[in-house]
Design a protein around this motif. Structure first.
Motif, short mmCIF file in Angstrom:
data_model
loop_
_atom_site.label_atom_id
_atom_site.label_comp_id
_atom_site.label_asym_id
_atom_site.label_seq_id
_atom_site.Cartn_x
_atom_site.Cartn_y
_atom_site.Cartn_z
N ALA A 96 -47.38 -6.14 47.62
CA ALA A 96 -46.47 -5.05 47.23
C ALA A 96 -45.19 -5.61 46.63
CB ALA A 96 -46.15 -4.17 48.45
N ARG A 97 -44.67 -6.66 47.21
CA ARG A 97 -43.45 -7.27 46.67
C ARG A 97 -43.69 -7.88 45.29
NH1 ARG A 97 -40.12 -9.77 51.77
NH2 ARG A 97 -39.85 -7.78 52.82
N PHE A 98 -44.81 -8.53 45.11
CA PHE A 98 -45.13 -9.08 43.80
C PHE A 98 -45.34 -7.98 42.77
CE2 PHE A 98 -46.50 -13.10 46.06
CZ PHE A 98 -45.45 -13.86 45.58
N ALA A 99 -45.94 -6.88 43.18
CA ALA A 99 -46.12 -5.74 42.26
C ALA A 99 -44.76 -5.19 41.84
CB ALA A 99 -46.95 -4.64 42.93
N ARG A 100 -43.82 -5.09 42.78
CA ARG A 100 -42.47 -4.63 42.41
C ARG A 100 -41.80 -5.63 41.47
NH1 ARG A 100 -42.17 -2.98 47.98
NH2 ARG A 100 -40.91 -4.80 48.50
N LEU A 101 -41.98 -6.90 41.72
CA LEU A 101 -41.42 -7.92 40.85
C LEU A 101 -42.01 -7.81 39.44
CD1 LEU A 101 -39.64 -10.42 40.41
CD2 LEU A 101 -41.54 -11.81 41.28
N ASP A 102 -43.32 -7.61 39.35
CA ASP A 102 -43.96 -7.41 38.04
C ASP A 102 -43.35 -6.23 37.30
OD1 ASP A 102 -45.67 -9.55 38.30
OD2 ASP A 102 -47.37 -8.35 39.01
N VAL A 104 -40.28 -4.99 37.64
CA VAL A 104 -38.94 -5.38 37.19
C VAL A 104 -39.02 -6.29 35.98
CG1 VAL A 104 -36.88 -6.70 37.84
CG2 VAL A 104 -37.87 -5.06 39.45
N LEU A 105 -39.93 -7.26 36.01
CA LEU A 105 -40.07 -8.16 34.87
C LEU A 105 -40.52 -7.41 33.62
CD1 LEU A 105 -41.67 -11.26 36.62
CD2 LEU A 105 -39.32 -11.02 35.81
N ASP A 106 -41.45 -6.47 33.78
CA ASP A 106 -41.89 -5.66 32.64
C ASP A 106 -40.72 -4.86 32.07
OD1 ASP A 106 -44.47 -6.62 32.79
OD2 ASP A 106 -45.23 -4.88 33.92
N GLU A 107 -39.90 -4.27 32.95
CA GLU A 107 -38.74 -3.50 32.49
C GLU A 107 -37.75 -4.39 31.75
OE1 GLU A 107 -37.26 -1.72 36.08
OE2 GLU A 107 -38.87 -0.22 36.15
N LYS A 109 -38.45 -7.15 30.16
CA LYS A 109 -39.09 -7.51 28.89
C LYS A 109 -38.93 -6.39 27.87
CE LYS A 109 -42.85 -10.00 30.01
NZ LYS A 109 -44.25 -10.32 30.17
N GLN A 110 -39.16 -5.17 28.32
CA GLN A 110 -39.02 -4.02 27.43
C GLN A 110 -37.59 -3.86 26.95
OE1 GLN A 110 -40.59 -0.65 29.55
NE2 GLN A 110 -42.72 -1.35 29.38
N GLU A 111 -36.62 -4.06 27.85
CA GLU A 111 -35.21 -3.98 27.46
C GLU A 111 -34.88 -5.05 26.43
OE1 GLU A 111 -32.71 -4.16 30.91
OE2 GLU A 111 -33.60 -2.35 31.78
N GLU A 112 -35.40 -6.25 26.64
CA GLU A 112 -35.16 -7.35 25.71
C GLU A 112 -35.77 -7.04 24.34
OE1 GLU A 112 -36.58 -11.95 25.23
OE2 GLU A 112 -35.97 -11.30 27.24
N GLU A 113 -37.00 -6.55 24.35
CA GLU A 113 -37.66 -6.19 23.08
C GLU A 113 -36.92 -5.05 22.39
OE1 GLU A 113 -41.69 -5.37 24.21
OE2 GLU A 113 -42.14 -7.50 24.56
N HIS A 114 -36.45 -4.08 23.15
CA HIS A 114 -35.70 -2.95 22.61
C HIS A 114 -34.38 -3.44 22.00
CE1 HIS A 114 -34.51 1.18 22.04
NE2 HIS A 114 -33.37 0.94 22.71
N GLY A 115 -33.74 -4.40 22.67
CA GLY A 115 -32.49 -4.97 22.18
C GLY A 115 -32.69 -5.73 20.89
N ARG A 116 -33.78 -6.46 20.75
CA ARG A 116 -34.10 -7.19 19.51
C ARG A 116 -34.38 -6.23 18.38
NH1 ARG A 116 -38.54 -11.10 21.31
NH2 ARG A 116 -37.65 -11.60 23.30
N ALA A 117 -35.04 -5.13 18.70
CA ALA A 117 -35.39 -4.15 17.67
C ALA A 117 -34.13 -3.49 17.14
CB ALA A 117 -36.34 -3.11 18.22
#
Length: 119
Positions: A96-102, A104-107, A109-117
């Motif tokens: 469950a903790r690793f799933a939550r970490l995944d 957060v990491l996905d979010e 990543k999306q913020e970073e990609e959104h910022g580059r765009a």
């Protein structure tokens, strides 16, 4: 800090922390054996094996029966159900903790990609 106290689990895991005792459990899972048979298989003295068996017996993992001069060992009746359940609970907690970490990491990543765009 969470304090989890279970004397039975403490005894079981302490008993299983030793490689020889884990080996004894594996041997007894195949068949019953006398202490002298176990001592011979593990290349140790009878006194040394008696001590290992006493620890396993104290944890409820092994039962012994003396007939005449021979003490026969077998797996304890209670098995490892309690220990297996504790390990399963801990595995579920970590998953469950690793799933939550995944998530957060996905979010991130999306913020970073959104910022580059937007650059």
């Amino acid at each position: 800090m969470v304090h989890y106290e279970s004397p039975a689990l403490d005894r079981s895991f302490a008993a299983l922390s030793d490689a020889t005792r884990r080996g004894v459990i594996a041997e007894l899972a195949r068949r019953e054996a006398s202490i002298s048979d176990l001592a011979g298989r593990f290349g140790m003295t009878l006194t040394g094996m008696k001590k290992h068996v006493a620890v396993l017996e104290g944890a409820g993992l092994v039962a012994t029966q003396k007939v005449g001069r021979v003490r026969t060992c077998r797996l304890g009746a209670r098995g490892l159900d309690h220990e297996a359940q504790w390990l399963a609970d801990m595995a579920a907690l970590f998953e469950a903790r690793f799933a939550r970490l995944d998530t957060v990491l996905d979010e991130l990543k999306q913020e970073e990609e959104h910022g580059r765009a937007n650059d």
